[in-house]
Design an enzyme around this catalytic site. Structure first.
Site, PDB file in Angstrom:
ATOM      1  N   LYS A   1      46.620  33.770  59.490  1.00  0.00           N
ATOM      2  CA  LYS A   1      45.467  32.879  59.359  1.00  0.00           C
ATOM      3  C   LYS A   1      45.315  32.101  60.648  1.00  0.00           C
ATOM      4  CE  LYS A   1      42.588  31.781  55.992  1.00  0.00           C
ATOM      5  NZ  LYS A   1      42.276  32.678  54.847  1.00  0.00           N
TER       6      LYS A   1
ATOM      7  N   THR B   1      33.983  38.966  48.395  1.00  0.00           N
ATOM      8  CA  THR B   1      34.906  38.028  47.745  1.00  0.00           C
ATOM      9  C   THR B   1      34.340  37.609  46.394  1.00  0.00           C
ATOM     10  OG1 THR B   1      35.503  37.269  49.960  1.00  0.00           O
ATOM     11  CG2 THR B   1      36.320  35.965  48.108  1.00  0.00           C
TER      12      THR B   1
ATOM     13  N   ASN C   1      29.650  30.872  50.717  1.00  0.00           N
ATOM     14  CA  ASN C   1      29.641  32.336  50.563  1.00  0.00           C
ATOM     15  C   ASN C   1      30.285  32.762  49.245  1.00  0.00           C
ATOM     16  OD1 ASN C   1      31.456  34.931  50.861  1.00  0.00           O
ATOM     17  ND2 ASN C   1      29.642  35.303  52.081  1.00  0.00           N
TER      18      ASN C   1
HETATM   19  N1  GLU Z   1      39.271  34.599  54.768  1.00  0.00           N
HETATM   20  C1  GLU Z   1      39.280  35.542  53.691  1.00  0.00           C
HETATM   21  C2  GLU Z   1      40.473  35.301  52.787  1.00  0.00           C
HETATM   22  O1  GLU Z   1      41.014  34.234  52.729  1.00  0.00           O
HETATM   23  C3  GLU Z   1      39.162  36.974  54.181  1.00  0.00           C
HETATM   24  C4  GLU Z   1      40.260  37.447  55.054  1.00  0.00           C
HETATM   25  C5  GLU Z   1      40.027  38.821  55.658  1.00  0.00           C
HETATM   26  O2  GLU Z   1      39.062  39.470  55.284  1.00  0.00           O
HETATM   27  O3  GLU Z   1      40.826  39.218  56.495  1.00  0.00           O
HETATM   28  O4  GLU Z   1      40.847  36.150  52.035  1.00  0.00           O
END
Ligand code: GLU
Length: 428
Positions: free
Chosen positions: A118, A202, A233
């Site tokens: 992250k 998501t 989103n």
């Molecule tokens: N930020 C999103 C998460 O927390 C997507 C991460 C990604 O697609 O690599 O799952």
């Protein structure tokens, strides 16, 4: 602000539980259930790598401001690390470490060949111009050019970032390697090699895992009402896809407040209103205002926290009326709330399962970039839905096997996969 100071606002930690501690306390319970050996435990407890960068950016007023950014690689035993980049004024290192570890568990739960990472930059993108955000994004990419890579570490959007930032990142990285490198980042605009279905992925996964949990609980679509915290989103796509399925969305909220309609909110109208009013629901006539805190304890069947960490805590968990919580956000429930929720008999589809549809379609985007071949939307959604329902079933069966919550079961599935991989690969 003087030109030489690093832009850094202290995170308001008082009254907030540390997400890293929340993550670790669940990890510890699952590790005990699995009888995880001490060596693997110690390896998984610590992030593989943490990088802190300082990014000088010329602001529109001509002054240079230095932003602090992070990239934490939690683990790469399953494959290149994967995870979003967060632009927020409250980003702090322990949060990024927790989010990176959650990415490891998330990818393992849905069985995709990635480790977890992250990133984040302490900034307030709502007060910055597009040019300032672009220069900051390019600076961050350059600072991390040796960390990122299509087979090394693959960023994606998170809070405060989207396709626009991913396009800049892809462009800047491509320049440093001297060739167009679309697979270095996911969540790109479609024309740059983004995937159909990624934007809604998501939210779609949240909807699919919610329906899977409802089926187990014997809840019928037409009798089920929902409250959704967050209308960005994840929240807005969850609301839209649940609304299309026939669920009654009685409450939604965003930064401007919370909105209630006992007969159900028309989500198409809410989204159209938001898009026409600077991305905010304030003034939306299809619902009445309600207290934002009360949304979490409102009389609904399903609660979807889809905004930030630690909104369900020991202070409000006892008042939750929903039978089912589906976590669209990462870490919305603090560990102190877990036993209260469990004793009340509320089922929770945990974040590392419920919101893994995003990284799943990110994986499809990366596969398409590597194949140089575009999938149809139907291919994307069918495959993503199957991965989500299979992962849900696996976690559900694990919860029955050990008589544990779905949350701990998801950690058990994830840690077991990672631990087995270490066992076969060996090499410490
Ligand atoms: N930020 C999103 C998460 O927390 C997507 C991460 C990604 O697609 O690599 O799952």
């Amino acid at each position: 602000m003087a030109a030489h100071t690093v832009y850094k606002e202290p995170a308001p930690l008082t009254d907030r539980e540390n997400p890293l501690e929340s993550m670790m306390s669940r990890f510890n319970v699952a590790a005990d259930i699995l009888g995880l050996d001490e060596e693997t435990y110690n390896v998984l407890k610590a992030a593989d790598k943490q990088v802190i960068v300082h990014i000088p950016v010329t602001m529109d007023n001509g002054k240079v401001r230095v932003f602090e950014g992070y990239r934490v690689i939690h683990n790469t035993i399953l494959g290149p690390s994967k995870g979003g980049i967060r632009y927020d004024k409250n980003v702090y290192l322990d949060e990024v470490k927790a989010l990176a570890a959650w990415m490891t568990w998330k990818c393992a739960v849905v069985d995709i060949p990635y480790g977890g990472a992250k990133g984040g930059i302490i900034c307030d993108p709502t007060t910055m111009s597009a040019g300032e955000i672009e220069r900051m994004t390019r600076g961050y990419t350059l600072a991390l050019k040796d960390v990122f890579g299509p087979d090394r570490d693959i960023p994606a959007p998170d809070m405060g970032t989207g396709p626009r930032e991913m396009a800049w990142l892809m462009d800047e990285f491509s320049k440093t390697v001297g060739m167009t490198s679309p697979a270095v980042v996911t969540g790109k605009p479609l024309v740059l090699g983004g995937s159909l279905g990624r934007t809604e992925a998501t939210g779609r996964g949240v909807m699919v895992s919610c329906l899977a949990a409802m089926a187990k609980l014997g809840m019928e679509i037409e009798d089920t009402s929902v409250a959704i915290q967050g209308f960005g989103n994840v929240g807005s796509w969850t609301a839209k896809l649940m609304f299309d399925k026939g669920l009654k969305i009685k409450a939604v909220s965003d930064i401007s407040g919370a909105y209630w309609n006992a007969d159900g909110i028309n989500i198409d109208e809410a989204i159209a209103y938001k898009n026409a009013h600077g991305g905010r629901l304030e003034g939306f006539a299809g619902a009445v205002s309600m207290d934002a805190e009360e949304l979490l304890t409102a009389p609904v069947d399903v609660l979807v926290p889809a905004a930030i960490e630690n909104v369900i805590t020991e202070h409000n968990a006892g008042q939750i009326q929903a039978k089912l919580i589906v976590e669209g956000a990462n870490g919305p429930t603090s560990a102190s709330a877990d036993p209260i929720i469990y004793e009340k008999g509320i089922s929770v589809v945990p974040d590392i399962l419920a919101n893994s549809g995003g990284v799943t379609v990110s994986y499809f985007e990366w596969v398409q970039n590597k194949q140089g071949f575009k999938w149809t939307e139907q291919m994307v959604t069918e495959r993503a839905d199957r991965i989500m329902t299979d992962a849900f079933e696996k976690v559900y069966q694990t919860s029955l096997k050990y008589n544990i919550s779905l949350r701990i079961a998801a950690y058990v599935v994830a840690i077991d996969k990672v631990a087995q991989t270490y066992k076969f690969r060996g090499g410490f």
